[in-house]
Structures are given as C-alpha cells and as structure tokens.
Scaffold this motif. Structure first.
Motif, short mmCIF file in Angstrom:
data_model
loop_
_atom_site.label_atom_id
_atom_site.label_comp_id
_atom_site.label_asym_id
_atom_site.label_seq_id
_atom_site.Cartn_x
_atom_site.Cartn_y
_atom_site.Cartn_z
N MET A 2 0.83 -1.21 0.00
CA MET A 2 0.00 0.00 0.00
C MET A 2 0.86 1.26 0.00
O MET A 2 0.48 2.26 -0.62
CB MET A 2 -0.93 -0.03 1.22
CG MET A 2 -1.99 1.00 1.16
SD MET A 2 -3.08 0.62 -0.20
CE MET A 2 -4.43 1.64 0.18
N ASP A 3 2.02 1.21 0.66
CA ASP A 3 2.91 2.36 0.69
C ASP A 3 3.45 2.66 -0.71
O ASP A 3 3.57 3.83 -1.09
CB ASP A 3 4.09 2.11 1.64
CG ASP A 3 3.66 2.07 3.09
OD1 ASP A 3 2.59 2.64 3.39
OD2 ASP A 3 4.38 1.48 3.91
N ILE A 4 3.74 1.62 -1.46
CA ILE A 4 4.25 1.81 -2.82
C ILE A 4 3.16 2.42 -3.71
O ILE A 4 3.43 3.32 -4.52
CB ILE A 4 4.76 0.48 -3.40
CG1 ILE A 4 5.97 0.01 -2.60
CG2 ILE A 4 5.10 0.62 -4.88
CD1 ILE A 4 6.44 -1.37 -2.97
N LEU A 5 1.93 1.97 -3.54
CA LEU A 5 0.82 2.51 -4.32
C LEU A 5 0.58 3.98 -3.99
O LEU A 5 0.40 4.80 -4.90
CB LEU A 5 -0.45 1.69 -4.06
CG LEU A 5 -1.69 2.12 -4.84
CD1 LEU A 5 -1.46 1.94 -6.33
CD2 LEU A 5 -2.89 1.34 -4.37
N ALA A 8 3.33 6.02 -5.50
CA ALA A 8 3.17 6.14 -6.96
C ALA A 8 2.08 7.16 -7.29
O ALA A 8 2.25 7.98 -8.21
CB ALA A 8 2.84 4.78 -7.57
N ILE A 9 0.97 7.12 -6.57
CA ILE A 9 -0.10 8.09 -6.80
C ILE A 9 0.38 9.51 -6.49
O ILE A 9 0.12 10.45 -7.25
CB ILE A 9 -1.35 7.72 -5.96
CG1 ILE A 9 -1.99 6.45 -6.50
CG2 ILE A 9 -2.36 8.86 -5.95
CD1 ILE A 9 -3.08 5.88 -5.63
N THR A 10 1.11 9.66 -5.39
CA THR A 10 1.66 10.97 -5.02
C THR A 10 2.62 11.47 -6.10
O THR A 10 2.57 12.64 -6.50
CB THR A 10 2.38 10.89 -3.67
OG1 THR A 10 1.45 10.42 -2.68
CG2 THR A 10 2.92 12.23 -3.26
N ALA A 11 3.47 10.58 -6.60
CA ALA A 11 4.43 10.97 -7.63
C ALA A 11 3.71 11.39 -8.91
O ALA A 11 4.09 12.38 -9.55
CB ALA A 11 5.40 9.83 -7.91
N GLY A 57 -2.26 15.98 0.19
CA GLY A 57 -3.25 15.23 0.97
C GLY A 57 -3.03 13.74 0.92
O GLY A 57 -3.15 13.05 1.94
N VAL A 58 -2.67 13.21 -0.23
CA VAL A 58 -2.41 11.77 -0.36
C VAL A 58 -1.14 11.40 0.40
O VAL A 58 -1.08 10.37 1.08
CB VAL A 58 -2.31 11.36 -1.85
CG1 VAL A 58 -1.79 9.94 -2.01
CG2 VAL A 58 -3.67 11.49 -2.52
N HIS A 59 -0.12 12.24 0.29
CA HIS A 59 1.15 11.95 0.94
C HIS A 59 1.04 11.99 2.47
O HIS A 59 1.75 11.24 3.15
CB HIS A 59 2.22 12.93 0.48
CG HIS A 59 3.56 12.69 1.09
ND1 HIS A 59 4.32 11.58 0.78
CD2 HIS A 59 4.27 13.40 2.00
CE1 HIS A 59 5.44 11.62 1.47
NE2 HIS A 59 5.43 12.72 2.22
#
Length: 114
Positions: A2-5, A8-11, A57-59
């Motif tokens: 989940m951390d990787i996802l 990736a979304i944050t990036a 917000g996601v980060h």
C-alpha cells in the motif's frame, strides 16, 4: 504494498501538477496580452495547483488532512477561474487593449449596455 501505491499516486499527482504549472508559466511568458495570459494562469495554473494540493493530501496519509486538501482543491477550482474572469472584465472595462492578432472583441458593446 500500500505504501508503494500511495507513493506512486503521489508521484503522478506531483508530476501532473508540475507539468500543468510549467504550461501555465510558459503561457504567462509567451502569450501576447493580458487576456490570454490570464487564461493560461487560470486554467493550467488552477489544475496544476490543485493536483499539487491533492498530492500533499495523499502523501500525508491521514483522512483529516486529505479531507482538508480535497476541500481546498474544490475551493480553488471553483474560485480561481471566476476571479480571473472578473479581473479580465475589469481590465476590458477600463480599456486595456487586446493584442493585434485578436480578430474579434465580443465585449466591445457589452459595457455600453450596462
């Protein structure tokens, strides 16, 4: 996993926001007059800033921060284009000229009617 996802979304949000901010900055430097520059700043700048705010917000990873970032995103998306439109109308009313390449001034007779 989940951390990787989330990373990736944050990036992706940061890259998208930075891309739109770059397009807005290029538009501010390259476009010929106030009205087209305001268009670049209000459209691309708003989307770029909104995506960067969502990335924050996601980060953050907690729901209250994400909810505040989402509320800020919607507030920004709703208010920035309206304020740019009002500023452009005020500039037109005081007589700020359009660039020479403009073919039509649809607001020319508007201020005479009101």
């Amino acid at each position: 996993m989940m951390d990787i996802l989330l990373a990736a979304i944050t990036a992706l949000l940061i890259l998208g926001g930075a891309g739109f901010a770059l397009v807005a900055a290029i538009g501010l430097n390259r476009l010929p007059d106030l009205y087209t520059r305001m268009h670049a700043a209000s459209k691309a700048g708003t989307v770029g800033s909104g995506l960067l705010l969502l990335a924050v917000g996601v980060h953050a990873g907690d729901l209250p921060t994400f909810a505040r970032a989402l509320a800020g995103f919607f507030f920004f998306v709703l208010t920035a284009p309206i304020s740019a439109h009002l500023l452009a109308m005020a500039a037109h009313k005081v007589g700020y000229p359009l660039c020479a390449e403009s073919v039509r001034d649809e607001m020319k007779d508007y201020h005479k009617r009101i």
